[in-house]
Design a protein around this motif. Structure first.
Motif, PDB file in Angstrom:
ATOM      1  N   ARG A   1       0.808  -1.209   0.000  1.00  9.03           N
ATOM      2  CA  ARG A   1       0.000   0.000   0.000  1.00  9.03           C
ATOM      3  C   ARG A   1       0.846   1.266   0.000  1.00  9.03           C
ATOM      4  O   ARG A   1       0.342   2.343  -0.284  1.00  9.03           O
ATOM      5  N   ASN A   2       2.113   1.135   0.322  1.00  2.21           N
ATOM      6  CA  ASN A   2       3.008   2.293   0.251  1.00  2.21           C
ATOM      7  C   ASN A   2       3.123   2.811  -1.173  1.00  2.21           C
ATOM      8  O   ASN A   2       3.523   3.960  -1.395  1.00  2.21           O
ATOM      9  N   ASN A   3       2.798   1.940  -2.130  1.00  2.00           N
ATOM     10  CA  ASN A   3       2.899   2.319  -3.537  1.00  2.00           C
ATOM     11  C   ASN A   3       1.559   2.761  -4.122  1.00  2.00           C
ATOM     12  O   ASN A   3       1.471   3.020  -5.322  1.00  2.00           O
ATOM     13  N   TYR A   4       0.519   2.824  -3.272  1.00  2.00           N
ATOM     14  CA  TYR A   4      -0.788   3.231  -3.780  1.00  2.00           C
ATOM     15  C   TYR A   4      -0.754   4.712  -4.181  1.00  2.00           C
ATOM     16  O   TYR A   4      -0.387   5.573  -3.381  1.00  2.00           O
ATOM     17  N   THR A   5      -1.142   4.969  -5.409  1.00  5.74           N
ATOM     18  CA  THR A   5      -1.204   6.349  -5.882  1.00  5.74           C
ATOM     19  C   THR A   5      -2.566   6.688  -6.479  1.00  5.74           C
ATOM     20  O   THR A   5      -2.823   7.845  -6.803  1.00  5.74           O
TER      21      THR A   5
END
Length: 371
Positions: A4-8
């Motif tokens: 989720r750190n890469n959710y944009t």
């Protein structure tokens, strides 16, 4: 959950089941709140995703990750196709995707897809469910509701001796004891009915939008709330079908069905379509189950084989004294009898203290042999 750190994109949050649990049920086992507060920019995106989810008001477990992903892929394909038609290079594609208006267009397409899906699969289903509950709330007989949440059909025996083979994801409401001059039950889902004969006390099945009236017969009703049609298929006897009074703008008509005939009630137009030969309707022909095509006419047939036929038809288990009954044969007709009546006739024909006991889908036969 490091992914989720890469959710944009908002869509990535909507596809995350743990995000649904946190927003809708305050179930924060994945520590979404703590993760959100770590970054102000992240918090803004999370808030946008939260508003989308609340606006959609999708029930838990109805929107799968696959459904959302399919919607995203479809949206992205439309955008790429449009850009391809405009002969734009890949850099323009990336730039266009990052622009506010194309992101808005993608969001609009996705929202439209999900909104339509919600209406068809959720709002429409709940509207039909409301009909079922409105009907049972009008009844003053003190109804019992049986819900089949298993993967197998369940047998329900009513106080008049009638039986219902209730399919998975279906529910039936009925009184413990039928009183008055009518017998009324309420179905949402699918059930195969075998009604005990009583001409002075007709039997009514209220299945969401339609009412089926019988005296003594066997038939199947399919009235799932999330399907576009309601179907009634008659195996034996005769039934009469009409619309519920609750349904507005429906024509007050009555359709009579005989054996091997069916009716399809189309919810969208509130119309009846009578099918005089079910073998010519591909959908109905493929939906016929064991209980509808097996014969219950027995001529000098071993009792063990009769029990096997009943097991196949009703998907029940019958425990009987095999040694005592191994040489027993019966000639009998059980075609138009509810399951309890079938068992009663068999036991009476066998004699010698033969009896049966039903406990759900388990049937136990006790006997000292045959006459």
């Amino acid at each position: 959950m490091q992914e989720r750190n890469n959710y944009t994109e908002i869509e990535e949050f909507l596809a995350d089941e743990s995000f649904h649990l946190w927003i809708r049920f305050a179930d924060d086992q994945k520590k979404w709140e703590e993760w959100t507060l770590e970054d102000p920019k992240r918090a803004k995106l999370v808030e946008e995703a939260r508003l989308w989810l609340l606006a959609m008001n999708v029930p838990e477990s109805t929107m799968s990750k696959i459904t959302v992903n399919d919607a995203l892929e479809s949206t992205w394909a439309k955008i790429k196709n449009k850009e391809k038609n405009n002969n734009q290079i890949q850099k323009s594609t990336i730039k266009l995707w990052n622009s506010n208006w194309i992101r808005g267009a993608a969001a609009l397409l996705l929202f439209g897809y999900i909104s339509t899906w919600i209406y068809n699969d959720y709002y429409f289903s709940n509207n039909n469910s409301n009909i079922y509950y409105e009907l049972i709330n009008k009844n003053r007989e003190g109804l019992v509701e049986q819900t089949n949440n298993s993967n197998n059909p369940q047998i329900i025996t009513l106080s008049d001796g009638s039986s219902v083979l209730l399919q998975p994801n279906s529910k039936l409401s009925y009184p413990k004891i039928f009183v008055g001059n009518e017998r009324k039950v309420y179905l949402s889902g699918e059930g195969f009915f075998e009604i005990s004969k009583n001409p002075e006390k007709p039997f009514f099945v209220f299945a969401n939008e339609i009412v089926t009236k019988v005296v003594g017969t066997s038939f199947r009703i399919k009235a799932y709330t999330n399907q576009p049609n309601v179907e009634v298929l008659v195996r034996t006897g005769k039934v009469k079908i009409k619309s519920n009074q609750i349904i507005a703008n429906s024509e007050e008509e009555e359709v009579v069905l005989l054996p091997n005939q069916a009716l399809r009630f189309v919810r969208k137009g509130l119309t009846f379509h009578k099918i005089t030969d079910i073998t010519k309707d591909e959908t109905l022909a493929h939906s016929v189950g064991n209980i509808e095509h097996l014969s219950f006419e027995f001529t000098d047939i071993p009792v063990s084989q009769i029990f096997s036929t009943i097991e196949q038809a009703y998907l029940v288990n019958i425990d009987f004294p095999k040694e005592k009954l191994k040489n027993c044969h019966l000639t009998t007709s059980l075609n138009d009898q509810p399951l309890p009546e079938k068992l009663k006739i068999i036991c009476k024909s066998l004699g010698n203290n033969s009896n049966y006991e039903m406990n759900g889908n388990q049937i136990i036969i006790t006997s000292d042999g045959c006459n």
